[in-house]
Design an enzyme around this catalytic site. Sequence first.
Site, PDB file in Angstrom:
ATOM      1  N   THR A  36       2.939  37.685   8.527  1.00  0.00           N
ATOM      2  CA  THR A  36       2.552  36.333   8.100  1.00  0.00           C
ATOM      3  C   THR A  36       1.264  36.457   7.280  1.00  0.00           C
ATOM      4  O   THR A  36       1.305  36.723   6.092  1.00  0.00           O
ATOM      5  CB  THR A  36       2.386  35.392   9.305  1.00  0.00           C
ATOM      6  OG1 THR A  36       1.558  36.016  10.285  1.00  0.00           O
ATOM      7  CG2 THR A  36       3.723  35.063   9.917  1.00  0.00           C
ATOM      8  N   LYS A  66       3.406  42.921  14.223  1.00  0.00           N
ATOM      9  CA  LYS A  66       2.693  42.042  13.304  1.00  0.00           C
ATOM     10  C   LYS A  66       1.604  41.330  14.069  1.00  0.00           C
ATOM     11  O   LYS A  66       1.689  41.109  15.284  1.00  0.00           O
ATOM     12  CB  LYS A  66       3.642  41.045  12.633  1.00  0.00           C
ATOM     13  CG  LYS A  66       4.284  39.990  13.537  1.00  0.00           C
ATOM     14  CD  LYS A  66       3.468  38.761  13.843  1.00  0.00           C
ATOM     15  CE  LYS A  66       2.968  38.095  12.585  1.00  0.00           C
ATOM     16  NZ  LYS A  66       2.104  36.896  12.926  1.00  0.00           N
ATOM     17  N   THR A  94       2.073  40.150  23.717  1.00  0.00           N
ATOM     18  CA  THR A  94       1.479  40.698  22.510  1.00  0.00           C
ATOM     19  C   THR A  94       1.767  39.774  21.347  1.00  0.00           C
ATOM     20  O   THR A  94       2.250  38.671  21.523  1.00  0.00           O
ATOM     21  CB  THR A  94       2.023  42.109  22.223  1.00  0.00           C
ATOM     22  OG1 THR A  94       1.478  42.577  21.011  1.00  0.00           O
ATOM     23  CG2 THR A  94       3.517  42.133  22.128  1.00  0.00           C
ATOM     24  N   GLU A 113      -7.636  38.087  10.700  1.00  0.00           N
ATOM     25  CA  GLU A 113      -7.761  37.217   9.527  1.00  0.00           C
ATOM     26  C   GLU A 113      -9.195  37.175   9.020  1.00  0.00           C
ATOM     27  O   GLU A 113     -10.127  36.806   9.742  1.00  0.00           O
ATOM     28  CB  GLU A 113      -7.262  35.816   9.878  1.00  0.00           C
ATOM     29  CG  GLU A 113      -5.751  35.776  10.036  1.00  0.00           C
ATOM     30  CD  GLU A 113      -5.232  34.448  10.532  1.00  0.00           C
ATOM     31  OE1 GLU A 113      -4.027  34.194  10.353  1.00  0.00           O
ATOM     32  OE2 GLU A 113      -6.008  33.663  11.098  1.00  0.00           O
ATOM     33  N   ASN A 153      -7.655  29.750   7.852  1.00  0.00           N
ATOM     34  CA  ASN A 153      -7.100  28.835   8.839  1.00  0.00           C
ATOM     35  C   ASN A 153      -7.360  27.370   8.520  1.00  0.00           C
ATOM     36  O   ASN A 153      -6.697  26.487   9.070  1.00  0.00           O
ATOM     37  CB  ASN A 153      -7.650  29.191  10.224  1.00  0.00           C
ATOM     38  CG  ASN A 153      -7.001  30.438  10.765  1.00  0.00           C
ATOM     39  OD1 ASN A 153      -5.861  30.392  11.238  1.00  0.00           O
ATOM     40  ND2 ASN A 153      -7.672  31.560  10.668  1.00  0.00           N
ATOM     41  N   THR A 183      -1.082  24.754   3.996  1.00  0.00           N
ATOM     42  CA  THR A 183      -0.981  24.317   2.602  1.00  0.00           C
ATOM     43  C   THR A 183      -1.371  25.406   1.622  1.00  0.00           C
ATOM     44  O   THR A 183      -1.191  25.247   0.431  1.00  0.00           O
ATOM     45  CB  THR A 183      -1.902  23.095   2.374  1.00  0.00           C
ATOM     46  OG1 THR A 183      -3.244  23.435   2.777  1.00  0.00           O
ATOM     47  CG2 THR A 183      -1.431  21.912   3.189  1.00  0.00           C
TER      48      THR A 183
END
Length: 408
Positions: free
Chosen positions: A154, A180, A191, A277, A403, A408
């Site tokens: 992702t 992932k 996980t 991230e 985030n 969008t």
Amino acid sequence: MEIKYIENGSVTSAKGFTANGICAGVKASNTTKKDLALIYCDKVCNSAAIFTKNLVKSDTIYVTKKHLENGTAQAVVVNSGNANACNPDGYEKAEKMCSLAADALGVDENDVIVASTGVIGQPLPIEPIASGIEKLKGTLSKDGGTSAAEAIMTTDTMKKQWAVETVLDGKKVTIGGIAKGSGMIHINMGTTLSFVTTDAAISSEMLKSALIEAADVSYNMVSVDGDTSTNDTLAIMASGYAGNKEITEKNDDYKTFTAVLTDAFKKVAKKLAKDGEGATKLLICKVDGAKDDKSAKIISKSIICSSLVKAAMFGADANCGRILCAIGYSGAETDVKKIDVSYKSAKGEILVCKDGNGLVFDEDKAKEILLEDEIEILVKLGDGNASAEAYGCDLTYDYVKINGDYRT
């Protein structure tokens, strides 16, 4: 224990397994990113899985749990781009994914593991999955593991795949997998999405036990942002093609299998943390001298989860107060007058706290150490002989950007 990592190994490295991943259009009609994967074994496998402890779960988890009640599986179907969580028709669509995969592969739909990842609370479009499975069924191959790894990503910036060889009962055994994870990672007996295959002969009961043991000191010690996902799934299938005597009890072969699985899972855990991230640094917190394993785990995880610690590491600020604070509120019992803290990286190591008190140290040297992209936070306690390590990342401006507009 013999252990050898296979160059470019993946979920198809073990005997009997093929896979592939394609762009089916689940994420968006205008993207070329892969978003649908199939993993298949040419025989029914002993299988097991563990899942998220979040009370809010994707319906894929309920379907997979039901299908694994008999301890067998033969295929995995997984999509990215949509979590199929918090949807009124989620269970129906998860079952539909299984039936579509089963029809395409010629297997029992009850032997299909299903998983999804992506945006929560949006209806899962089944049409692109249906057409995608039709495209996938004739393209599965031993070389398809990498494409499968890409299809489950992702916000990941890198695919996570691996394979390792060991020896059980005099036979070469291979274990491989894909995973992932980048955000919404705060794992608790589950996980991110991770799928593991092996050609070892091992019962489903022993597979489940090995998964729990290995995950407890690897995946479960990872935190990127403190959020436990609704979709966490770690599944394993064993074809038995290696020809070793089936492992049905916790004997030496079981211990070797679990140790190899643990070693691989720890490497994956570090990759998951490093790919957090917006992250720029991998943080590894090592705690020694705790009174017991539970205390060591609690303290190391508390430090790695602290937003203030993570922000300090982003800014290369050697603030030991934030470490001590995280230890203090962790809930673990420890003598705060016997805590030492050091920072370590490729640029060296520096002691910043001794016996619970901050030290005067070379700030320039500390900054040089903390500017590296992999940092160890070393904590020595005076309570006993237990140890643990946890994996995380720094907290950056980009985490908020990613985030803030995730949908969008």
